[in-house]
Scaffold this motif. Structure first.
Motif, short mmCIF file in Angstrom:
data_model
loop_
_atom_site.label_atom_id
_atom_site.label_comp_id
_atom_site.label_asym_id
_atom_site.label_seq_id
_atom_site.Cartn_x
_atom_site.Cartn_y
_atom_site.Cartn_z
N PRO A 1 0.82 -1.21 0.00
CA PRO A 1 0.00 0.00 0.00
C PRO A 1 0.85 1.25 0.00
O PRO A 1 1.97 1.28 0.51
N GLU A 2 0.31 2.30 -0.58
CA GLU A 2 1.01 3.58 -0.63
C GLU A 2 0.40 4.53 0.40
O GLU A 2 -0.69 4.31 0.92
N THR A 3 1.09 5.59 0.68
CA THR A 3 0.57 6.62 1.60
C THR A 3 -0.48 7.46 0.87
O THR A 3 -0.70 7.32 -0.33
N GLU A 4 -1.12 8.37 1.60
CA GLU A 4 -2.17 9.22 1.02
C GLU A 4 -1.60 10.10 -0.10
O GLU A 4 -2.29 10.42 -1.06
N MET A 5 -0.34 10.45 0.00
CA MET A 5 0.25 11.33 -1.00
C MET A 5 0.81 10.53 -2.17
O MET A 5 1.33 11.09 -3.12
N GLY A 6 0.70 9.21 -2.08
CA GLY A 6 1.18 8.39 -3.19
C GLY A 6 2.68 8.17 -3.18
O GLY A 6 3.23 7.75 -4.18
N THR A 7 3.35 8.46 -2.08
CA THR A 7 4.79 8.25 -1.99
C THR A 7 5.10 7.26 -0.89
O THR A 7 4.35 7.13 0.07
N ARG A 8 6.22 6.56 -1.01
CA ARG A 8 6.59 5.55 -0.04
C ARG A 8 7.15 6.20 1.22
O ARG A 8 7.85 7.19 1.17
N THR A 9 6.81 5.58 2.34
CA THR A 9 7.39 6.07 3.60
C THR A 9 8.75 5.44 3.83
O THR A 9 9.56 5.97 4.57
N ASP A 10 9.00 4.28 3.22
CA ASP A 10 10.29 3.60 3.38
C ASP A 10 10.52 2.79 2.12
O ASP A 10 9.62 2.10 1.63
N SER A 11 11.71 2.87 1.56
CA SER A 11 11.97 2.20 0.27
C SER A 11 12.16 0.70 0.40
O SER A 11 12.12 -0.03 -0.59
N GLY A 12 12.40 0.19 1.60
CA GLY A 12 12.51 -1.24 1.80
C GLY A 12 13.83 -1.84 1.35
O GLY A 12 14.84 -1.14 1.18
N ARG A 13 13.80 -3.15 1.08
CA ARG A 13 15.04 -3.90 0.82
C ARG A 13 14.77 -5.03 -0.16
O ARG A 13 13.78 -5.76 -0.02
N VAL A 14 15.64 -5.18 -1.15
CA VAL A 14 15.59 -6.29 -2.10
C VAL A 14 16.85 -7.12 -1.94
O VAL A 14 17.97 -6.59 -1.98
N VAL A 15 16.66 -8.41 -1.71
CA VAL A 15 17.80 -9.32 -1.57
C VAL A 15 17.76 -10.32 -2.72
O VAL A 15 16.77 -11.05 -2.88
N LEU A 16 18.80 -10.33 -3.54
CA LEU A 16 18.93 -11.31 -4.61
C LEU A 16 19.75 -12.48 -4.06
O LEU A 16 20.94 -12.34 -3.75
N LEU A 17 19.09 -13.63 -3.92
CA LEU A 17 19.71 -14.79 -3.29
C LEU A 17 20.25 -15.72 -4.37
O LEU A 17 19.48 -16.25 -5.19
N THR A 18 21.55 -15.90 -4.41
CA THR A 18 22.16 -16.76 -5.42
C THR A 18 22.56 -18.09 -4.81
O THR A 18 22.93 -18.16 -3.64
N THR A 19 22.45 -19.14 -5.59
CA THR A 19 22.85 -20.48 -5.14
C THR A 19 23.67 -21.16 -6.23
O THR A 19 23.59 -20.78 -7.40
N SER A 20 24.42 -22.15 -5.86
CA SER A 20 25.23 -22.91 -6.80
C SER A 20 24.60 -24.28 -7.02
O SER A 20 24.25 -24.97 -6.06
#
Length: 355
Positions: A11-30
């Motif tokens: 969900p977005e805020t009332e103004m349509g902007t994020r309150t926190d950008s969060g985190r993306v983790v790219l998990l690599t495996t062999s």
């Protein structure tokens, strides 16, 4: 389930902007590490994540993640999808495919480079990674397929491949003597191929050859695999290095050589220092090996006397070994100098003919 690019966004805020950008983790495996054997940081981030995504429904890690209580969504998000999913401070883990996810990472790079969006924290986390020697598993798998599907490779026998082993060994020696590192790496690979090829044939036992009864007798003694080959040499190395893996001590190369020969003699139960020396090797190398065994054993063996250049070469080879010179290598070096002299002479002759 087929992967899709549609999934709910945060969900977005009332103004349509994020309150926190969060985190993306790219998990690599062999793929060279057994599925489910992941690092502790990987398990931590997987359990703590708000969402775990994977575009490959057949990814080998998925059954193990689900057994651990982790919900994995089979979906292929775009870069913008990830940004939306991270809104509100969420953490999204993407379990990457075996080939990686270049479209996704390129998309994230373009968004970051645009300067128009607030990017989440991006992290690349190796959940499993190759140990030294892991690429040997790829070689074994490739060799298995070639042996099954290649019309030429599928018909080869130990005896038929023997000449290539000799050729590759000589090419390796040449690369060493020329000091060409790139060539050395390539030739080591060619020698390694011979080892894996022979081991693959040996796995088939009596089925290794259909060409002739002679080949069946030669190739079909008893099956063994590349793992048996590796296990054998590991056992031998440990046993013959008691100063490394045992209680023996050796402070000089001479001490090591003495230990090696003593241990080897007990193993082989040989009655002569000449046993185990292949007589089919080049004559100078054969002579040097015999002379080395005699010298190491402390024997006083007079050289056989006879007429002809063979006995003169024998004397030179024994002398070279006594002086710490490899006669085979020394003659090859001289032969290369002779080759260069021939080329110089050919060039001079050609120039003379032109003028």
């Amino acid at each position: 389930m087929n992967a899709t690019s549609s999934f709910e966004t945060a969900p977005e805020t009332e103004m349509g902007t994020r309150t926190d950008s969060g985190r993306v983790v790219l998990l690599t495996t062999s793929h060279r590490v057994a599925p489910g054997l992941l690092s502790w940081p990987a398990w931590q981030v997987l359990h703590a994540a708000d969402r775990v995504l994977c575009a490959d429904g057949d990814h080998p890690q998925l059954p193990y993640l689900r057994d651990a209580g982790i919900t994995v969504e089979e979906t292929a998000p775009t870069a913008q999808d990830l940004l939306d999913a991270c809104a509100g401070g969420r953490t999204v883990v993407v379990v990457t495919t075996g080939e990686g996810d270049p479209a996704l990472t390129d998309g994230l790079a373009r968004l970051a480079g645009s300067g128009r969006v607030q990017m989440p924290d991006l992290e690349l986390l190796p959940a499993s990674y190759d140990l030294p020697g892991a690429r040997l598993l790829d070689l074994v798998q490739v060799m298995d397929r070639i042996r099954l599907e290649c019309p030429w490779s599928s018909r080869q026998t130990h005896k038929g491949l023997a000449k290539y082993g000799i050729e590759e060994a000589y090419e390796l020696v040449e690369a060493i003597e020329e000091g060409d590192r790139d060539e050395l790496r390539e030739e080591l690979g060619d020698v390694l191929l011979q080892v894996v090829f022979h081991a693959r044939i040996a796995e088939e036992g009596s089925g290794a050859s259909e060409e002739s009864a002679e080949d069946e007798d030669e190739d079909g003694a008893g099956p063994f695999s590349i793992d048996d080959v590796a296990a054998g040499i590991v056992t031998k190395l440990i046993h013959r290095h008691p100063h490394v893996f045992g209680d023996e001590t050796a402070s000089t190369p001479e001490d090591v050589k003495e230990l090696w020969l003593r241990t080897k003699a007990v193993e082989k139960r040989r009655t002569s220092v000449t046993e185990g020396i292949p007589l089919g090797q080049p004559a100078l190398a054969l002579t040097a090996k015999l002379a080395s065994r005699v010298h190491t054993a402390g024997l006083d063996v007079p050289l056989p006397q006879g007429a002809g250049i063979g006995y003169e070469l024998l004397e030179l080879a024994v002398r070279a070994e006594r002086e710490g010179v490899d006669p085979e290598g020394a003659l090859r070096a001289a032969a290369r100098a002779y080759r260069d002299a021939v080329r110089v002479s050919e060039g001079a002759t050609t120039e003379g003919a032109v003028t």
